[in-house]
Design a protein around this motif. Sequence first.
Motif, PDB file in Angstrom:
ATOM      1  N   ASN A  28       0.616  -1.470  -0.176  1.00 30.65           N
ATOM      2  CA  ASN A  28      -0.038   0.139  -0.113  1.00 30.65           C
ATOM      3  C   ASN A  28       0.913   1.649  -0.198  1.00 30.65           C
ATOM      4  O   ASN A  28       1.667   1.602   0.764  1.00 30.65           O
ATOM      5  N   LEU A  29       0.124   2.485  -0.771  1.00 32.75           N
ATOM      6  CA  LEU A  29       0.600   3.501  -0.826  1.00 32.75           C
ATOM      7  C   LEU A  29       0.088   4.152  -0.011  1.00 32.75           C
ATOM      8  O   LEU A  29      -1.282   4.612  -0.450  1.00 32.75           O
ATOM      9  N   VAL A  30      -0.078   5.553   1.224  1.00 34.89           N
ATOM     10  CA  VAL A  30      -0.809   5.958   1.189  1.00 34.89           C
ATOM     11  C   VAL A  30      -0.251   7.312   0.989  1.00 34.89           C
ATOM     12  O   VAL A  30       1.210   8.137   1.321  1.00 34.89           O
ATOM     13  N   LEU A  31      -1.526   8.196   0.657  1.00 29.18           N
ATOM     14  CA  LEU A  31      -1.300   9.651   0.193  1.00 29.18           C
ATOM     15  C   LEU A  31      -2.041   9.772   0.611  1.00 29.18           C
ATOM     16  O   LEU A  31      -3.109  10.910   1.859  1.00 29.18           O
ATOM     17  N   ARG A  32      -1.497  11.859   1.639  1.00 33.25           N
ATOM     18  CA  ARG A  32      -2.147  12.126   2.101  1.00 33.25           C
ATOM     19  C   ARG A  32      -2.087  13.786   1.391  1.00 33.25           C
ATOM     20  O   ARG A  32      -0.573  14.369   1.368  1.00 33.25           O
ATOM     21  N   LEU A  33      -3.174  14.473   1.353  1.00 31.04           N
ATOM     22  CA  LEU A  33      -4.051  15.177   0.092  1.00 31.04           C
ATOM     23  C   LEU A  33      -4.313  16.433   1.489  1.00 31.04           C
ATOM     24  O   LEU A  33      -4.815  16.954   2.321  1.00 31.04           O
ATOM     25  N   SER A  34      -3.592  17.481   0.645  1.00 32.58           N
ATOM     26  CA  SER A  34      -4.839  18.762   1.121  1.00 32.58           C
ATOM     27  C   SER A  34      -5.738  19.125   0.228  1.00 32.58           C
ATOM     28  O   SER A  34      -7.538  19.753   0.695  1.00 32.58           O
ATOM     29  N   LYS A  35      -6.446  18.080  -0.511  1.00 36.94           N
ATOM     30  CA  LYS A  35      -7.523  17.982  -1.610  1.00 36.94           C
ATOM     31  C   LYS A  35      -7.961  16.469  -1.012  1.00 36.94           C
ATOM     32  O   LYS A  35      -7.797  15.608  -1.324  1.00 36.94           O
ATOM     33  N   PRO A  36      -9.356  16.750  -1.779  1.00 39.46           N
ATOM     34  CA  PRO A  36      -9.623  15.010  -2.131  1.00 39.46           C
ATOM     35  C   PRO A  36      -9.539  14.383  -3.309  1.00 39.46           C
ATOM     36  O   PRO A  36      -9.335  15.149  -4.019  1.00 39.46           O
ATOM     37  N   PHE A  37      -9.404  12.947  -2.995  1.00 42.02           N
ATOM     38  CA  PHE A  37      -9.081  12.582  -4.868  1.00 42.02           C
ATOM     39  C   PHE A  37     -10.105  12.299  -5.312  1.00 42.02           C
ATOM     40  O   PHE A  37     -10.084  12.340  -6.866  1.00 42.02           O
ATOM     41  N   PHE A  38     -11.034  11.942  -5.301  1.00 41.77           N
ATOM     42  CA  PHE A  38     -12.277  11.677  -5.798  1.00 41.77           C
ATOM     43  C   PHE A  38     -13.645  12.359  -5.127  1.00 41.77           C
ATOM     44  O   PHE A  38     -13.627  12.831  -3.973  1.00 41.77           O
ATOM     45  N   ASN A  39     -13.591  13.262  -6.288  1.00 47.06           N
ATOM     46  CA  ASN A  39     -14.645  14.494  -6.775  1.00 47.06           C
ATOM     47  C   ASN A  39     -16.338  13.853  -6.170  1.00 47.06           C
ATOM     48  O   ASN A  39     -16.842  14.727  -5.778  1.00 47.06           O
ATOM     49  N   ASP A  40     -16.590  12.400  -6.433  1.00 44.84           N
ATOM     50  CA  ASP A  40     -17.921  12.042  -5.907  1.00 44.84           C
ATOM     51  C   ASP A  40     -18.080  11.817  -5.034  1.00 44.84           C
ATOM     52  O   ASP A  40     -19.322  11.257  -4.502  1.00 44.84           O
ATOM     53  N   GLY A  41     -17.117  11.388  -3.762  1.00 39.79           N
ATOM     54  CA  GLY A  41     -17.770  11.015  -2.582  1.00 39.79           C
ATOM     55  C   GLY A  41     -17.023   9.260  -2.499  1.00 39.79           C
ATOM     56  O   GLY A  41     -17.475   8.943  -0.948  1.00 39.79           O
ATOM     57  N   THR A  42     -16.796   8.587  -3.413  1.00 41.30           N
ATOM     58  CA  THR A  42     -16.281   7.453  -3.332  1.00 41.30           C
ATOM     59  C   THR A  42     -15.535   7.047  -1.926  1.00 41.30           C
ATOM     60  O   THR A  42     -14.101   7.817  -2.058  1.00 41.30           O
ATOM     61  N   TYR A  43     -15.985   5.637  -1.251  1.00 41.80           N
ATOM     62  CA  TYR A  43     -14.801   5.307  -0.556  1.00 41.80           C
ATOM     63  C   TYR A  43     -14.195   4.621  -1.053  1.00 41.80           C
ATOM     64  O   TYR A  43     -12.754   4.192  -0.996  1.00 41.80           O
ATOM     65  N   TRP A  44     -14.560   3.548  -1.914  1.00 36.59           N
ATOM     66  CA  TRP A  44     -13.588   2.394  -2.250  1.00 36.59           C
ATOM     67  C   TRP A  44     -13.870   2.144  -3.983  1.00 36.59           C
ATOM     68  O   TRP A  44     -14.689   1.501  -4.351  1.00 36.59           O
ATOM     69  N   LEU A  45     -12.794   1.865  -4.777  1.00 36.85           N
ATOM     70  CA  LEU A  45     -12.711   1.867  -5.937  1.00 36.85           C
ATOM     71  C   LEU A  45     -12.439   0.581  -6.489  1.00 36.85           C
ATOM     72  O   LEU A  45     -10.867   0.640  -5.778  1.00 36.85           O
ATOM     73  N   ASN A  46     -12.616   0.695  -6.658  1.00 39.43           N
ATOM     74  CA  ASN A  46     -12.234  -1.590  -7.161  1.00 39.43           C
ATOM     75  C   ASN A  46     -12.178  -1.210  -9.347  1.00 39.43           C
ATOM     76  O   ASN A  46     -12.406  -0.562  -9.451  1.00 39.43           O
ATOM     77  N   VAL A  47     -10.117  -1.534  -8.786  1.00 42.72           N
ATOM     78  CA  VAL A  47     -10.200  -0.950 -10.690  1.00 42.72           C
ATOM     79  C   VAL A  47      -9.638  -2.088 -11.290  1.00 42.72           C
ATOM     80  O   VAL A  47      -9.333  -2.966 -11.348  1.00 42.72           O
ATOM     81  N   CYS A  48     -11.135  -2.236 -12.460  1.00 45.94           N
ATOM     82  CA  CYS A  48     -11.405  -3.010 -12.910  1.00 45.94           C
ATOM     83  C   CYS A  48     -10.230  -2.897 -14.725  1.00 45.94           C
ATOM     84  O   CYS A  48     -11.207  -2.684 -15.757  1.00 45.94           O
ATOM     85  N   ASP A  49      -9.199  -3.404 -14.183  1.00 44.20           N
ATOM     86  CA  ASP A  49      -8.488  -3.064 -15.728  1.00 44.20           C
ATOM     87  C   ASP A  49      -6.809  -3.725 -15.477  1.00 44.20           C
ATOM     88  O   ASP A  49      -6.422  -3.598 -14.856  1.00 44.20           O
ATOM     89  N   PRO A  50      -7.180  -4.414 -15.901  1.00 47.80           N
ATOM     90  CA  PRO A  50      -5.987  -5.869 -15.761  1.00 47.80           C
ATOM     91  C   PRO A  50      -4.491  -6.291 -15.834  1.00 47.80           C
ATOM     92  O   PRO A  50      -4.041  -6.226 -15.521  1.00 47.80           O
ATOM     93  N   SER A  51      -4.656  -4.918 -17.000  1.00 51.74           N
ATOM     94  CA  SER A  51      -3.076  -3.788 -16.857  1.00 51.74           C
ATOM     95  C   SER A  51      -2.705  -3.079 -15.851  1.00 51.74           C
ATOM     96  O   SER A  51      -1.452  -2.629 -16.253  1.00 51.74           O
ATOM     97  N   SER A  52      -3.926  -2.390 -14.894  1.00 53.12           N
ATOM     98  CA  SER A  52      -3.561  -1.757 -14.005  1.00 53.12           C
ATOM     99  C   SER A  52      -2.645  -2.334 -12.759  1.00 53.12           C
ATOM    100  O   SER A  52      -2.976  -3.377 -12.135  1.00 53.12           O
TER     101      SER A  52
END
Length: 334
Positions: free
Chosen positions: A271-295
């Motif tokens: 895991n990489l933990v990011l500490r940001l001054s602004k939200p990462f997601f604009n839509d309020g998502t908590y958990w995003l499953n990345v459905c991309d096999p190349s990712s």
Amino acid sequence: MKIGIVGAGFTGLSAAYYLLKNGHDVTIFEKDSYPGGLAIGYQEKDWDWTLEKHYHHWFTNDKFILDLAKEIGHEVLIKRPKTSVYVDNKIYQFDSPKEVLLFPKLSIIDRLRMGFIVGLLQYNPFWKPLEKINATTFLPKMMGKKSYKMIWEPLFHNKFGPYASDVSLAWFWARIAKRTPSLAYPEGGFLNFANHLVKVIEKKGGVVNFNTEVLEVREEEKVIVRTRNKRYEFDKVIFTLPSFLFLKIAPQLPDSYKNKFAKLKGLGATNLVLRLSKPFFNDGTYWLNVCDPSSPIMAIVEHTNFMDKKNYNNEHLVYLGNYLPADSKRFSMN
């Protein structure tokens, strides 16, 4: 009975708590400086709460741990955060039957078929027969190849890598059956909860030894636990760490046992933990499953879309996570 416990994760801590309640003498050994095991946390300056090194939460049907929290008087917060999927460079909410039916990337027939199979598995109480069924063979046949390839195959690939085709349907069933829309989180973070539990254990007479590595467990007239500086004797010892460590420090184990567990293959979570001054997601998502096999990233988890950012000095905290076998050459985050 005098009992030793190796590991101060939540398995070891809860075992100690209930053994003490039943009148046993308990000593815990923990190599780390803090309790919590895989849910171990840390606290930065100006934070009021601790944060886990790897993303964690409870489901609202995790009865045993929620009952334990209630019993020791630790408050648990329950919220319904937003879960989404990343498909074809776009984010879609995907955490309820309604959202699945509205998912625009599949036909209505495919959506209904996928929803039916997931629902069938979720409410099926008979998991044992599913152990003999291969998940990556069953799912595309039953829910349709398009649905499987778009949503589920990338998740299997990113989570299990070269072992994806070895996963039984029982594992998939357990993930589906366990999911609850609302999630729970201990007030103050998991480390705060673990420290609270340690205090209760010590108050009941238990001993918790931190910074104490167990080098050997051996059975003589008693069960012997040897650390760097001391030798202990117990009637029983509970070992809560991974099997490969048990094999390493318990030389008297039968060969049949050693051979069986030495063959088990493991995956590492990074895991990489990011500490940001602004939200990462604009839509309020908590958990995003990345459905991309190349990712190289399997999930993006914005913790502060679940727990209030005010507990972390108004920082926005985000995990980028992946799972990799030990010999993987894919991108790894440090």
